[in-house]
Design an enzyme around this catalytic site. Sequence first.
Site, PDB file in Angstrom:
ATOM      1  N   MET A  28       0.843  -1.196   0.000  1.00  0.00           N
ATOM      2  CA  MET A  28       0.000   0.000   0.000  1.00  0.00           C
ATOM      3  C   MET A  28       0.879   1.246   0.000  1.00  0.00           C
ATOM      4  O   MET A  28       0.408   2.343   0.312  1.00  0.00           O
ATOM      5  CB  MET A  28      -0.948  -0.004   1.208  1.00  0.00           C
ATOM      6  N   LEU A  31       6.496   3.111   1.813  1.00  0.00           N
ATOM      7  CA  LEU A  31       7.455   2.004   1.955  1.00  0.00           C
ATOM      8  C   LEU A  31       8.467   2.267   3.064  1.00  0.00           C
ATOM      9  O   LEU A  31       8.922   3.396   3.260  1.00  0.00           O
ATOM     10  CB  LEU A  31       8.176   1.785   0.627  1.00  0.00           C
ATOM     11  N   GLY A  34      10.734  -2.668   6.119  1.00  0.00           N
ATOM     12  CA  GLY A  34      10.032  -3.951   6.037  1.00  0.00           C
ATOM     13  C   GLY A  34       9.775  -4.314   4.584  1.00  0.00           C
ATOM     14  O   GLY A  34      10.016  -5.457   4.148  1.00  0.00           O
ATOM     15  N   HIS A  35       9.301  -3.333   3.813  1.00  0.00           N
ATOM     16  CA  HIS A  35       9.081  -3.584   2.382  1.00  0.00           C
ATOM     17  C   HIS A  35      10.394  -3.871   1.655  1.00  0.00           C
ATOM     18  O   HIS A  35      10.444  -4.717   0.763  1.00  0.00           O
ATOM     19  CB  HIS A  35       8.403  -2.368   1.728  1.00  0.00           C
ATOM     20  N   ASP A 147       1.849  -8.961   9.153  1.00  0.00           N
ATOM     21  CA  ASP A 147       0.414  -9.148   8.906  1.00  0.00           C
ATOM     22  C   ASP A 147       0.151 -10.645   8.798  1.00  0.00           C
ATOM     23  O   ASP A 147      -0.113 -11.172   7.731  1.00  0.00           O
ATOM     24  CB  ASP A 147       0.007  -8.409   7.640  1.00  0.00           C
TER      25      ASP A 147
END
Lengths: 278, 278
Positions: A28, A31, A34-35, A147
């Site tokens: 989403m 960034l 983690g991304h 997640d």
Amino acid sequence: MIHVSSLDELKEALSSESDHPLALVPTMGALHSGHVELVRHAKSRGFHVALSIFVNPMQFGPGEDLERYPRPLSADLDLCQKEGVSLVFTPNVSEMVSENSSIRVSHPVGSLYCGAYRPGHFDGVLTIVAKLFHLFSPDIAVFGQKDRQQLFLIERMVAELDFPLKIESVKTVREYDGLAKSSRNRYLSESERLIAPFLYGRLLKAKEEGVPKNHSDQQAWLQEISKNLSTLGFRPDYVSLVDRETFLPPTRDSSGLILLAAAWLGKTRLIDNLEMDE
Amino acid sequence: MIHVSSLDELKEALSSESDHPLALVPTMGALHSGHVELVRHAKSRGFHVALSIFVNPMQFGPGEDLERYPRPLSADLDLCQKEGVSLVFTPNVSEMVSENSSIRVSHPVGSLYCGAYRPGHFDGVLTIVAKLFHLFSPDIAVFGQKDRQQLFLIERMVAELDFPLKIESVKTVREYDGLAKSSRNRYLSESERLIAPFLYGRLLKAKEEGVPKNHSDQQAWLQEISKNLSTLGFRPDYVSLVDRETFLPPTRDSSGLILLAAAWLGKTRLIDNLEMDE
């Protein structure tokens, strides 16, 4: 790096990528490191990386943070460029979701845990992820373990519907003090930011304590964790223990357990999870 | 013709077919000339044809005809051979549906019309069709227009989830007396078989009468059709008029209307439909 926003441009861009094994990293945007780990994971395995940035309205409920969700597109594109992403897709809402969009992909676990507090959230996630999988036809897709319920549901979807791709996941990336990286961390006030890492801290302590053997002791233990979080200044939505294979309450046959928690700090909702058996 | 029953064999067979444009014809077997037209449609357009035969338990409700649904496998295979089908897939239930199968693909129209009388039926159809699309990755998939609501829902699923294939449909094939071809026609007694074609006959008469302009006249007209069917010996589940684009009740903007009916004759449920504007 190719950056496209329309479905037509995407098709053209993908046809020029068709000789390479492709990894899709659906995001989403906003960034963070983690991304970056998702991208690096894919690249280290030899994949070209396509990254989608789409704040999917289907997964936000009324009164949630759809409007204020951060959209720092220029910084995101710079980061993608720097990390060697091959293709960035930033679709318009109107090409992804119309008012007639009524098909939904769902799973009963999608109404538990976060789903109990965010009705329709996971249906929205699964539906848009299915769409992205069809648009990109990637060889793998990479998701973060933060997640965890989302990861479980996407894995179930791919397995049960035989999507011709593999899901890979990457461990939660954390700040120096343990707080799980999240685009929503920027919502935290200075004082909230000081409290935030105690969510993970309490999960670590729970693991040290060890999961009680019988059901009623487990319930008391979960309540105690939730109470502790409240004392620290959180407003917990839930603290739950699940079987890692089914995402349902543990049974005698459970081969691994995950402790899940979601809690509010002011206007920011934080989630985290920890495997109890690793 | 290759005939496979396991997913592993299917993958192997499809890899040897990968040079040809492929059409998938998903069926529940008990093949009749309606199915033959689907195969011929695909072949006439230059596709190799893969045909699946799977009596999908997910789309049968409690008390429905799952057990007695006809399974004349040998005759079906002979017919496929004769029609030049390249690949027949007859999966075992256990490889397609497990007790843990919980992912569902759904659409609100799936709870209307036939869906109102067969709860969960269309979710079961969409879910298994999505799975077959992923397993075969066909260029087109061909369905009959007799199951019109099913066709609508599959078209919506493919459009909204961007499945990389095209849905084509073939007109309902009928017996000499107008009865729509159906695997379930063999359930009809001799006397029921004589009454059965009047279902289509009543739809044809409705088209001749013309659709009344306003809503309350339409309702009275639909009730009259239903009453006539009862007089003929049917027990109608519903007679409904829908917008061909939305499958919802007609509005002033409707560009085309379809009359749908489902009615029982003894223990056999018949469905049929007719475009009112062609």
